[in-house]
Motif scaffolding. Structure first.
Motif, mmCIF file in Angstrom:
data_model
loop_
_atom_site.group_PDB
_atom_site.id
_atom_site.type_symbol
_atom_site.label_atom_id
_atom_site.label_comp_id
_atom_site.label_asym_id
_atom_site.label_seq_id
_atom_site.Cartn_x
_atom_site.Cartn_y
_atom_site.Cartn_z
ATOM 1 N N GLU A 32 0.803 -1.210 0.000
ATOM 2 C CA GLU A 32 0.000 0.000 0.000
ATOM 3 C C GLU A 32 0.842 1.270 0.000
ATOM 4 O O GLU A 32 0.521 2.247 -0.648
ATOM 5 N N SER A 98 -10.003 1.152 12.497
ATOM 6 C CA SER A 98 -11.065 0.502 11.732
ATOM 7 C C SER A 98 -11.166 -0.989 12.056
ATOM 8 O O SER A 98 -12.259 -1.534 12.191
ATOM 9 N N PHE A 99 -10.034 -1.642 12.204
ATOM 10 C CA PHE A 99 -10.061 -3.076 12.526
ATOM 11 C C PHE A 99 -10.353 -3.303 14.011
ATOM 12 O O PHE A 99 -11.024 -4.252 14.380
ATOM 13 N N LYS A 101 -12.221 -1.503 15.923
ATOM 14 C CA LYS A 101 -13.646 -1.288 16.198
ATOM 15 C C LYS A 101 -14.545 -2.250 15.438
ATOM 16 O O LYS A 101 -15.726 -2.349 15.738
ATOM 17 N N GLY A 102 -13.991 -2.906 14.431
ATOM 18 C CA GLY A 102 -14.853 -3.725 13.588
ATOM 19 C C GLY A 102 -14.587 -5.220 13.659
ATOM 20 O O GLY A 102 -15.347 -5.994 13.093
ATOM 21 N N THR A 103 -13.524 -5.621 14.320
ATOM 22 C CA THR A 103 -13.242 -7.054 14.439
ATOM 23 C C THR A 103 -12.838 -7.339 15.879
ATOM 24 O O THR A 103 -12.719 -6.422 16.684
ATOM 25 N N ASN B 101 -16.807 0.790 6.782
ATOM 26 C CA ASN B 101 -15.432 1.252 6.995
ATOM 27 C C ASN B 101 -14.713 0.452 8.067
ATOM 28 O O ASN B 101 -13.509 0.556 8.223
ATOM 29 N N LEU B 102 -15.480 -0.327 8.827
ATOM 30 C CA LEU B 102 -14.861 -1.067 9.912
ATOM 31 C C LEU B 102 -14.451 -2.450 9.458
ATOM 32 O O LEU B 102 -15.274 -3.240 9.004
ATOM 33 N N GLY B 103 -13.168 -2.728 9.528
ATOM 34 C CA GLY B 103 -12.712 -4.074 9.221
ATOM 35 C C GLY B 103 -12.504 -4.343 7.743
ATOM 36 O O GLY B 103 -12.387 -5.482 7.327
ATOM 37 N N PHE B 104 -12.481 -3.292 6.944
ATOM 38 C CA PHE B 104 -12.145 -3.457 5.532
ATOM 39 C C PHE B 104 -11.008 -2.507 5.186
ATOM 40 O O PHE B 104 -10.807 -1.503 5.848
ATOM 41 N N ARG B 105 -10.276 -2.844 4.144
ATOM 42 C CA ARG B 105 -9.197 -1.951 3.713
ATOM 43 C C ARG B 105 -9.595 -1.257 2.431
ATOM 44 O O ARG B 105 -9.789 -1.898 1.410
ATOM 45 N N ARG B 117 -10.775 -10.656 5.026
ATOM 46 C CA ARG B 117 -11.921 -10.924 5.899
ATOM 47 C C ARG B 117 -11.983 -12.396 6.285
ATOM 48 O O ARG B 117 -12.250 -12.747 7.425
#
Lengths: 263, 242
Positions: A32, A98-99, A101-103, B101-105, B117
């Motif tokens: 990236e 982001s990760f 809070k989401g995983t 937006n959470l848990g994705f790139r 994922r």
């Protein structure tokens, strides 16, 4: 509630078993950073060679240029690795918001991923380092094998260091900028390219002796330059590593549940 | 699949509002939950005494105002937040669809995000590869699958997220207001898939503001207010009360 240590060790243990996750994420990071560039991650190598080349040209005239090249190249290799770790880890959890809070990945996954990323970056720079060693005709001796334990200690110190910086940075965001500045100044305060002549008396001497980074550099550099093991530096670095681990585990265990609310 | 279940007893979640140790003073994110002050410390009670039980085939709808605790409850069930009191017992593999937006790139391609994922959910590379074509087909993304996620429209992202979350055989699926983004055809497909999931003895928990959607999907509805359960009704009772 379990003790902070037990919680942190559990977190770390789960993360270790999730190797494919942090390997994939680390690759993603490197890709990236260089997406849409022509040279891609080779830029890491170019950065390193430019920096070391500049020091060799500017400071190399006063001593044996070949030996100085090896001195500066080895010092810079470790120093840039340290710089990567310090600057990237203070903002680690915020970047991973982001990760987080989401995983429900264990926090150590992000730590290991950063470690992986730093190792890949180190690998590219090490190519440049090896090139310089060959070009300057470095006398490879069995003493070079001391590099292996030196790198092992550096690696073992890296993990808890990332944890300490990452947790502190999550609760104290200004740390990121404090460290950026310290690292910039640190390149001059640490014997990355000076000190080879042994003129390290007075203030310079104190900077040399009492700067913990000196010893991480010397641990790697002395085997390369002289084929010997710098025992005092080795002992100091091992002690630092042993002190960092309980500190890191305690901090992680203590703050693990709160991190998601602050990032 | 051997029957999923969720048992929540007296879940409470209180966290300290961190006045971040920072030189920048006086900036606070607005909060909707209950904020209590104790000396100089501020505490937010996001959930308070939430108890319920769900078993195979249940489809629970969560409804309530912004900040009532819907998302917080979903995140506790998923394991992002650990409750500060009470306990949650879950049996069954859980997957969740939160904000895209959470848990994705965003920088990675759709295809790469499927792999990431999958890994995060605990699948092996070959298992992910085996499901890849099916996920792509269901998402209807076509050639976009090899473009970075940031080029997707909101609806495309939602379709991808839904396809991924439902393709790794979750037994419990938690969803947070995702459906608004899909178009009518996709919504139809999604509902069919959700029905299949519950028919295979799964559980769905869906937070939404859309009463129409809850009415169609759910068999139970929980109304949350200020982090506590205001009512927990069967779909018929709830509809009658409207």
């Amino acid at each position: 509630m379990a003790s902070p240590f037990a919680e942190a060790i559990g977190d770390f243990h789960t993360a270790l078993k999730m190797r494919p996750v942090w390997m994939a994420l680390a690759q993603e990071d490197i890709g990236e950073q260089h997406r849409r560039t022509t040279l891609g991650p080779s830029w890491l190598l170019i950065n390193y060679l430019l920096l070391v080349g500049t020091f060799i040209v500017v400071f190399g005239y006063q001593t044996d240029p070949r030996a100085f090249a090896r001195y500066a190249a080895s010092g810079m290799l470790v120093w840039l690795y340290i710089t990567d770790i310090v600057t990237l880890s203070t903002s680690l959890f915020v970047r991973e918001a982001s990760f987080i809070k989401g995983t429900r990945l264990p926090f150590s996954v992000y730590v290991l991923r950063l470690l992986m990323q730093a190792i890949i970056r180190f690998g590219y720079m090490a190519l440049g380092w090896a090139g310089i060693m060959i070009l300057t005709g470095a006398p490879v001796s069995p003493g070079w094998l001391w590099i292996v334990p030196a790198l092992a200690v550096i690696l073992l110190a890296t993990v808890p260091a990332i944890i300490v910086f990452a947790v502190s940075g999550a609760f104290f965001p200004d740390l990121q900028f404090i460290m950026q500045n310290l690292v910039r100044v640190g390149m001059f305060l640490t014997p990355v390219f000076w000190g080879m002549d042994g003129r390290i008396a007075g203030l310079r001497g104190h900077l040399y002796t009492f700067n913990p980074f000196t010893h991480f550099l010397e641990m790697f550099r002395e085997p390369v330059l002289h084929g010997t093991l710098p025992v005092p530096s080795f002992v100091i670095c091992t002690a630092i590593t042993l002190a960092l681990w309980p500190m890191a585990l305690y901090l992680l265990g203590k703050t693990r549940r709160q991190i998601v609310f602050v990032v | 699949m051997s029957g999923a279940s969720i048992k929540a007893s007296e879940i409470g979640l209180t966290y300290r509002l961190m006045r971040r140790l920072s030189f920048a003073r006086g900036r606070h994110a607005p909060v909707h939950h209950r904020v209590e002050t104790e000396g100089r410390k501020q505490f937010v009670t996001a959930l308070d005494g939430v108890s319920f039980e769900l078993s195979s085939g249940d489809r629970l709808g969560l409804i309530g105002h912004n900040g009532a605790g819907k998302t917080t409850l979903l995140k506790v069930l998923y394991g992002v937040y650990e409750p500060t009191s009470g306990s949650v017992d879950i049996s069954g593999r859980v997957d969740a669809l939160f904000n895209i937006n959470l848990g994705f790139r965003q920088e990675a391609t759709g295809r790469r995000n499927i792999v990431l994922r999958g890994l995060v959910t605990g699948w092996k590379l070959d298992q992910i590869e085996a499901r890849m074509d099916e996920i792509i087909a269901f998402s209807e993304l076509g050639d976009f699958i090899d473009m970075p996620l940031k080029t997707y429209s909101a609806g495309m992202s939602a379709r991808l997220a839904f396809s991924i979350a439902t393709s790794f055989d979750p037994e419990i699926l938690l969803m947070d207001e995702w459906i608004g983004a899909g178009d009518a055809d996709f919504r139809q497909k999604a509902q069919t898939r959700m029905r299949e999931l519950t028919e295979k003895a799964g559980i769905i928990v869906l937070a939404s503001h859309s009463k129409e959607l809850l009415g169609r999907v759910c068999n139970k509805v929980m109304t949350l207010e200020d982090g506590a359960i205001k009512s927990l009704q069967s779909i018929d009772e709830w509809k009658a009360a409207q």
